[in-house]
Design an enzyme around this catalytic site. Structure first.
Site, PDB file in Angstrom:
ATOM      1  N   ASP A   1       0.842  -1.200   0.000  1.00 22.79           N
ATOM      2  CA  ASP A   1       0.000   0.000   0.000  1.00 22.79           C
ATOM      3  C   ASP A   1       0.883   1.258   0.000  1.00 22.79           C
ATOM      4  O   ASP A   1       0.377   2.383  -0.031  1.00 22.79           O
ATOM      5  CB  ASP A   1      -1.013  -0.006   1.149  1.00 22.79           C
ATOM      6  N   SER A   2       2.211   1.064  -0.027  1.00 27.48           N
ATOM      7  CA  SER A   2       3.130   2.182  -0.291  1.00 27.48           C
ATOM      8  C   SER A   2       2.803   2.815  -1.633  1.00 27.48           C
ATOM      9  O   SER A   2       3.244   3.926  -1.926  1.00 27.48           O
ATOM     10  CB  SER A   2       4.582   1.693  -0.267  1.00 27.48           C
TER      11      SER A   2
ATOM     12  N   GLU B   1       9.921  -4.275   9.975  1.00 25.96           N
ATOM     13  CA  GLU B   1      10.315  -2.961   9.444  1.00 25.96           C
ATOM     14  C   GLU B   1      10.919  -2.079  10.537  1.00 25.96           C
ATOM     15  O   GLU B   1      10.320  -1.904  11.604  1.00 25.96           O
ATOM     16  CB  GLU B   1       9.083  -2.275   8.823  1.00 25.96           C
TER      17      GLU B   1
ATOM     18  N   GLU C   1      -0.713  -5.491   8.896  1.00 22.89           N
ATOM     19  CA  GLU C   1       0.199  -4.854   9.855  1.00 22.89           C
ATOM     20  C   GLU C   1      -0.336  -4.956  11.274  1.00 22.89           C
ATOM     21  O   GLU C   1      -1.451  -4.485  11.543  1.00 22.89           O
ATOM     22  CB  GLU C   1       0.358  -3.366   9.516  1.00 22.89           C
TER      23      GLU C   1
ATOM     24  N   LYS D   1      -1.044  -9.445   3.189  1.00 22.72           N
ATOM     25  CA  LYS D   1      -0.208  -8.943   4.282  1.00 22.72           C
ATOM     26  C   LYS D   1      -1.012  -7.983   5.146  1.00 22.72           C
ATOM     27  O   LYS D   1      -1.778  -7.180   4.633  1.00 22.72           O
ATOM     28  CB  LYS D   1       1.021  -8.226   3.720  1.00 22.72           C
TER      29      LYS D   1
ATOM     30  N   ASP E   1      -1.033  -6.205  -0.089  1.00 25.47           N
ATOM     31  CA  ASP E   1      -1.272  -5.563   1.208  1.00 25.47           C
ATOM     32  C   ASP E   1      -2.768  -5.384   1.437  1.00 25.47           C
ATOM     33  O   ASP E   1      -3.500  -4.974   0.540  1.00 25.47           O
ATOM     34  CB  ASP E   1      -0.646  -4.161   1.198  1.00 25.47           C
TER      35      ASP E   1
HETATM   36  O1  KIV Z   1       3.559  -1.101   1.608  1.00 21.38           O
HETATM   37  C1  KIV Z   1       4.733  -1.478   1.515  1.00 21.38           C
HETATM   38  O2  KIV Z   1       5.423  -1.243   0.532  1.00 21.38           O
HETATM   39  C2  KIV Z   1       5.305  -2.219   2.629  1.00 21.38           C
HETATM   40  C3  KIV Z   1       6.794  -2.386   2.637  1.00 21.38           C
HETATM   41  C4  KIV Z   1       7.436  -1.132   3.043  1.00 21.38           C
HETATM   42  C5  KIV Z   1       7.220  -3.536   3.474  1.00 21.38           C
HETATM   43  O3  KIV Z   1       4.607  -2.621   3.501  1.00 21.38           O
END
Ligand code: KIV
Length: 287
Positions: A47-48, A184, A117, A115, A86
Site C-alpha cells: 500500500d506504499s 520494518e 500490519e 499482508k 497488502d
Molecule cells: O507497503 C509497503 O510497501 C510495505 C513495505 C514497506 C514492506 O509494507
C-alpha cells in the site's frame, strides 16, 4: 502453477538452505516482468503505492478497490514469483472484514498471499484467514498504517520491553498460521534473533542483513522517491550509473530494450547484493 513457481514451501526451503530471499514492491505489469527477469522472488503489491504512485502523504487513504486493481496488474504479468497483496488500512479491522478483503485480493486480484500490519490483536484474524486457505504475511516493527498513532516513522523495538513484545507477537502470529514475517525498522540484533527463532522466513526492511531476506520500495531502489529516501534504502540505479561513469562496467542500452536495460541491471544488482549479504551494509542498518 508452473514447476518454477515460488510458493510458501519454496520460500521455506530457501530459509532452510540459508539462501536469502529477494523481495521488492511492485505495482504494475511492466515492472512485474522486469523484476521477475531480474530474479526477484517475491513481489509485494504494497500500500506504499499510495505514496509512490498516488503522491499521498501516507498509506492510510489507499482503498481496497485500488489494491485489487494493482494486484491484478501485477499478477497478469507475473509468471513465477510469489505475489503478496497488502490489506489496506481498516480493511482487516475485524476477522470478517479481513476474510472479505482477502477474498477480493486473492480472487479478483490474483494474489497468492495477503499482508497485514500488527501483532496480538490480529492473531485470531490470521488463524481465520489461514483456516480458509489464505496465506498470510505478518508485518511487525514500524507499522506505516499506524503513522498517525505513532506520531512519525521511527525505529521500533529499541527498548527491551518493546523488543520482547515484538518477539512474543511474532511467535503468536507464526503459531496462528502466518507463512512470512516482514520486520520494518527494528534494530538489527532483534531482527537477527527473530530470524533465528522463527520457523518462517523473516524479511527485513531497515532491519539489518541477518534476516532471511530483504524488501525495499521499488521507487527507492530506482531513485524515484521525491525528497530524501529512507536511510535504510539504497538507490541501485545511481550506483550502476556511477560504476559505469568510473569505467569499470558498461550500461549498454543498445540491445533494443532501452531504459529497461538500465533498470533491469539495477534490480539485478539489488538481487545480487541481497543474496550475497552485501545489502544492507552498515550504513543502511539502524542500531
Ligand atoms: O507497503 C509497503 O510497501 C510495505 C513495505 C514497506 C514492506 O509494507
Amino acid at each position: 502453477m508452473s514447476a518454477r513457481t515460488i510458493t510458501t514451501t519454496s520460500l521455506l526451503a530457501l530459509k532452510q538452505r540459508g539462501e536469502r530471499i529477494a523481495c521488492l514492491t511492485c505495482y504494475d505489469a511492466a515492472f512485474a516482468r522486469v523484476l521477475e527477469r531480474s530474479g526477484v522472488e517475491v513481489l509485494l503489491v504494497g500500500d506504499s503505492l499510495g505514496m509512490v504512485i498516488q503522491g499521498q502523504p501516507t498509506t492510510v487513504p489507499v482503498t481496497l478497490d485500488q489494491m485489487v486493481y494493482h494486484s491484478r496488474c501485477v499478477t497478469r504479468a507475473a509468471e513465477r514469483s510469489l505475489v503478496i497483496a497488502d490489506m489496506p488500512f481498516m480493511s482487516y479491522a475485524t476477522p470478517e472484514r479481513a476474510v472479505a478483503a482477502a477474498a477480493r485480493l486473492m480472487g479478483e486480484g490474483g494474489a497468492a498471499m495477503v499482508k497485514l500490519e500488527g501483532g496480538e490483536p490480529l492473531v485470531e484474524t490470521v488463524a481465520r484467514l489461514t483456516a480458509f486457505g489464505a496465506p498470510v504475511c505478518a508485518h511487525l516493527g514500524l507499522l506505516p498504517q499506524s503513522v498517525h498513532q505513532l506520531g512519525g516513522y521511527r525505529v521500533q523495538g529499541r527498548e527491551a520491553a518493546e523488543a520482547e513484545r515484538i518477539e512474543t507477537e511474532a511467535l503468536a502470529l507464526q503459531d496462528a498460521g502466518a507463512s512470512l514475517l516482514i520486520l520494518e525498522c527494528v534494530p538489527s540484533a532483534l531482527a537477527a534473533a527473530l530470524a533465528q527463532r522463527l520457523r518462517i522466513p523473516v524479511i527485513g526492511i531497515g532491519a539489518g542483513n541477518r534476516c532471511d531476506g530483504q524488501v525495499l520500495v521499488l521507487h527507492d531502489v530506482l531513485g524515484l522517491t521525491p525528497g530524501a529516501a529512507p536511510r535504510f534504502s539504497k538507490n541501485f540505479l545511481a550506483e550502476l550509473a556511477s560504476v559505469a561513469v568510473a569505467g569499470s562496467a558498461s550500461v549498454d542500452a543498445s540491445d533494443g530494450s532501452g531504459v529497461a536495460f538500465g533498470i533491469e541491471a539495477a534490480i539485478k544488482g539489488y538481487v545480487e547484493a541481497v543474496k550475497s549479504g552485501a545489502f544492507p551494509a552498515r550504513e543502511h542498518t539502524l542500531a
